[in-house]
Each structure stands twice: as C-alpha cells, then as structure tokens.
Design an enzyme around this catalytic site. Sequence first.
Site, PDB file in Angstrom:
ATOM      1  N   ASP A  45       0.741  -1.338  -0.066  1.00  0.00           N
ATOM      2  CA  ASP A  45      -0.005   0.119  -0.051  1.00  0.00           C
ATOM      3  C   ASP A  45       0.904   1.243  -0.090  1.00  0.00           C
ATOM      4  O   ASP A  45       1.827   1.252   0.312  1.00  0.00           O
ATOM      5  CB  ASP A  45      -0.929  -0.090   0.996  1.00  0.00           C
ATOM      6  CG  ASP A  45      -0.270  -0.058   2.631  1.00  0.00           C
ATOM      7  OD1 ASP A  45       0.676  -1.001   2.672  1.00  0.00           O
ATOM      8  OD2 ASP A  45      -0.546   0.675   3.531  1.00  0.00           O
ATOM      9  N   GLU A 104      -0.790  -1.921   5.158  1.00  0.00           N
ATOM     10  CA  GLU A 104       0.176  -1.932   6.277  1.00  0.00           C
ATOM     11  C   GLU A 104       0.144  -0.570   7.108  1.00  0.00           C
ATOM     12  O   GLU A 104       0.416  -0.807   8.329  1.00  0.00           O
ATOM     13  CB  GLU A 104       1.620  -2.085   5.783  1.00  0.00           C
ATOM     14  CG  GLU A 104       2.684  -2.601   6.777  1.00  0.00           C
ATOM     15  CD  GLU A 104       3.031  -1.243   7.649  1.00  0.00           C
ATOM     16  OE1 GLU A 104       3.227  -1.490   8.919  1.00  0.00           O
ATOM     17  OE2 GLU A 104       3.062  -0.170   7.229  1.00  0.00           O
TER      18      GLU A 104
HETATM   19 ZN   LIG Z   1       5.067   3.927   6.207  1.00  0.00          ZN
HETATM   20 ZN   LIG Z   2       6.522   0.852   5.467  1.00  0.00          ZN
END
Ligand SMILES: [Zn+2]
Ligand SMILES: [Zn+2]
Length: 386
Positions: A73, A131
């Site tokens: 991401d 994440e």
């Molecule tokens: Zn980051």
């Molecule tokens: Zn990262």
Amino acid sequence: MSTAELDLLIRTRRDLHRHPELGFQEHRTAAIVAERLRAAGYEVKTGVAETGVVGTLRGAGAGPTLLLRADMDALPIEEECAHDFASTHAGVMHACGHDAHVAIGLAVAERLARTRGEWGGTVRYVFQPAEEGGGGALRMVEEGVLDGVDAALGLHVWLGMESGVVGVVPGPFMASAGTFEITLRGRGGHGALPHETIDAVLVGSQVVVALQSIVSRNVSPLESAVVSVGTFRAGGAQNVIADTARLTGTVRAFDVDACAELPRRIERVVAGVCSALGAEYGFGYVQDTPPTINDPALAEAVRLAAEEAVGAERVRTDPDVRTMASEDFGEFLLRVPGCYFFVGARNEARGAVHPHHSPRFDVCEDALPVAVDVLERAARRVLGGR
Ligand SMILES: [Zn+2]
Ligand SMILES: [Zn+2]
C-alpha cells in the site's frame, strides 16, 4: 544480478511508484503481482484480506514452510518528487517504499521459482494490503496465511541507513504502537471567576506533565518506551474557562509486557490528576500493532545471508539499527518465529534523504538488487537444500 533482471526490478518499482494505491485498494498492484507469480509457476490465491495475494510454490524435497511478505500500500500524501516516475494519482504516494518491496518480492519469488529444484519445503509469498494503519497483516492472519507456516521473513528499505547496508538485530526490532484518547470533563464558567469552575485546560495540562513520569519513572531504564501526547483540544473563547478537554497520543514499546502495562499506567495517572482536581475522565486505548520481535536463530540466518551478499563490513547488528517506529509484520512474528530486517536506501548524492512518509521521500534504487540478494539467500538458508 543480470542486466535483464535488474532492468525488470527497477521498471517494476517505477511503474508501481507511478500508480500508488491506498490500503485495501491495491487492485492494479495485486493484478500485476498475481500475473507475475502465476507466470513463474506459483499457485496463486487472490482476494485474501480483500486485495492481498498469496503465491505458493513447493520445492524439490521435504522442508519447512517459509512465509515471505511484501506490503503493497501507498499513503495519502501528495508527492513532491521531481523524478519522471512520480505519482500519477493525486493525493496518493508511495512514500514508505512499499513499491520497492513489491518489486523486490516479485524478483525473489521468480528467482526461487527458477531454482526450485535446489531447495526443499514450501514458499508462501504473501503480498499484503494495508500496512499503513489498515491492519492488513492481522486480516491476513485471520484468513489463515500462517496456517502451517514454520518461519517468516520480511524486509523494509530504510532511509535510516546508507544504501546497500543491511541491518538485522535479534530480539525486539521495531516497537509496538498504540493510540490513546483521554476526555476530561471539568466545569466551565467565566474566565474572571475561576473559583466557580473546574478548569479543563489546567486539568489537561497537569495530565500532560504527569504522563512524562511514566517513561522516566515507571519503565526500566534498560527498556525503551515512548508516551507522546499528539493533540490537546480545549476551549473556544479567551474569556471562558473550558468545560472539557480532549487529548490523544501514541504509545510505543519494544516489550510485550510493557505494551500491556503502559495503558494501565496512563489511565492511573489520568485518574489521579482528575481525582485531585475534581474532574471526571474517559479513557480509550487501541493497540494498533504489536512489537516486531526477531527470532535469534532466524536473525542469524539473515545476518549470514547478508554477509555473503554484501560483506560483513556492510552488515549492522548494533542496537541503534532498531527503531521505535512500528510495522505490522509484528503480527506475523507474534505467532511464528521469523525475522524482519532493514536494507539501507539513503543516498545523499541522489537526494534520497527525506524520511519515510515525507512528500519528498525517495529510495536509492541501488538498494533493490541488494535486498533481492539478501532475501533470496536468507530464504534458501531457511528452506534448506534438497
Ligand atoms: Zn510507512
Ligand atoms: Zn513501510
């Protein structure tokens, strides 16, 4: 690394950089990943934790199941880099280097596929969504990606170290992250008549000061922890004593016990201050990510792999490699032994100096082939020969 492999690695990273996608929206990225993994001979499952992709490949003999992970991401940041592969998506940018992680991951996956006759066990290559605060790792765990997994490896390209230097430390490596929210209720009133009020600004100020004693006086000097108040909102007029105040902040720690204990300490401080000053409070706490703690044996495997790849003088194992930043790979390492490590990507001469999450963030691309070499060698060490 061959010229063709290097060329594909850099082209992939730049293509992903041009087309960044936020957490759980990594559709284009996931499609590229799935296609490349299938072409390399992996059995591919898509739609894991919405946009995640899992590729499975069996080696030539018996051996462990090794999970390798790359996060996919980007961040809601407007890119300010001037290079010709800057983001084409307004307000979205790969400002943490996850574009590099996907490119590195595909290169390693393809290498392992080419050499599958030489290693045993099973590779489970996990391309993870969200994440950056979306809880993607935990979602993947809930959907079973750790079932049958014996070990896990992952890496981050890291601006805290010079390009091509590898940092790996056994034990705690990145901190946990938790978020607290404190609401304080006093009694508002006229700014000139304070004796008739309970001043929420004063209560909040005392809370901020008192919270500083947690790290300095409750946490062992040998442990690391952070309690930071990030916002403090109260009041609406200069001549009115505020009725309520709201504080939010972040808590970081390396130790699983400290993670559990810190919110209790914070609440006790808030309760004490409020009781002394006659105010009431509400307290909320969310544990966002656990600490990322490396298994000593797997950290040693990564260290040896890194020494082979770049030479001992470019491998750092000192505690300063660690960071209080957090990483949801910790969700995997909470459940299976593994190792997370850094590959330095800082290069002053190329302007790769801006910190992660900066609109001018960039990585030195020389770090990418190093990361591929180290991760492939570490994976081969864990998987074992035929
Ligand atoms: Zn980051
Ligand atoms: Zn990262």
